[in-house]
Motif scaffolding. Sequence first.
Motif, short mmCIF file in Angstrom:
data_model
loop_
_atom_site.label_atom_id
_atom_site.label_comp_id
_atom_site.label_asym_id
_atom_site.label_seq_id
_atom_site.Cartn_x
_atom_site.Cartn_y
_atom_site.Cartn_z
N THR A 206 0.84 -1.21 0.00
CA THR A 206 0.00 0.00 0.00
C THR A 206 0.87 1.25 0.00
OG1 THR A 206 -1.64 -1.23 1.29
CG2 THR A 206 -1.96 1.14 1.11
N ARG A 209 2.15 1.76 -3.44
CA ARG A 209 1.16 2.39 -4.32
C ARG A 209 1.13 3.89 -4.12
NH1 ARG A 209 -4.38 3.66 -4.54
NH2 ARG A 209 -4.82 2.95 -2.42
N THR A 213 1.81 6.57 -7.15
CA THR A 213 0.64 7.26 -7.72
C THR A 213 0.33 8.62 -7.11
OG1 THR A 213 -0.93 6.17 -6.22
CG2 THR A 213 -0.39 5.02 -8.28
#
Length: 241
Positions: A206, A209, A213
């Motif tokens: 997580t 990510r 992003t």
Amino acid sequence: MATEEDKPRESLWERLERPSPTPRQTLSPQRIAAAAAAVADAEGLEAITMRRLASELGVAPMAPYRYVAGKDDVLELMVDHVYADLRLPDGLGWRETMRALALGTRDLMLRHLWLAQLSPQARLSLTPNRMAVAEQALSALDGLGLDADAMMSVFRAVDAYVAGALNYESAVLNLLREHGWSDGGELRSELAPQMTWHMRTGRYPTFQRYLRTAIRKDDTRWQFESGLTYVLDGIAAELGI
């Protein structure tokens, strides 16, 4: 029989409220505070010594002791001095007042990074200007049907959010200044070897990510205001105000 030792310790502010028995001198608590804050802004709290202050003020080494007992008193004066710049607009609702309090405190702490480095005693010092800010904030919560404990809990929840967010933000700024790095991108480049190792373990998908992003990594104002909105939304929902 009560003795001198049994009497409550007189605060700095009580002493300063009393009229001076001698004609006004060039030196004043305000000058001491301004000089000390300027040194701390430029060089950090460690640079504040009584001898350094006397030198900055152009007075004899013992002259500041007419007003302060030592560095602890100087820190209180500094806190009060900079909090004079934090004033909340009148006539706002509770939410707008809490937002103004949070944003104003953030701006203040970013101008004076040493505020996040104060000792617990100095952080909790009850100075006139800090008390004035608290009074304005609590007044905005008065009349909403909250009891005194709930009002103080709201005030402290917002204050705690600001303190937590600024502890991180000021730490980053101090690190950038300490190493001469220009921005978050340069900081991330310096930390890249460590971060790369962590990500290669596969334990933090997580977080990975986020790294890949997120587009607002350096937008600290947006990060702060978004978190503040979540805090205020939670308060409003919990208390029905």
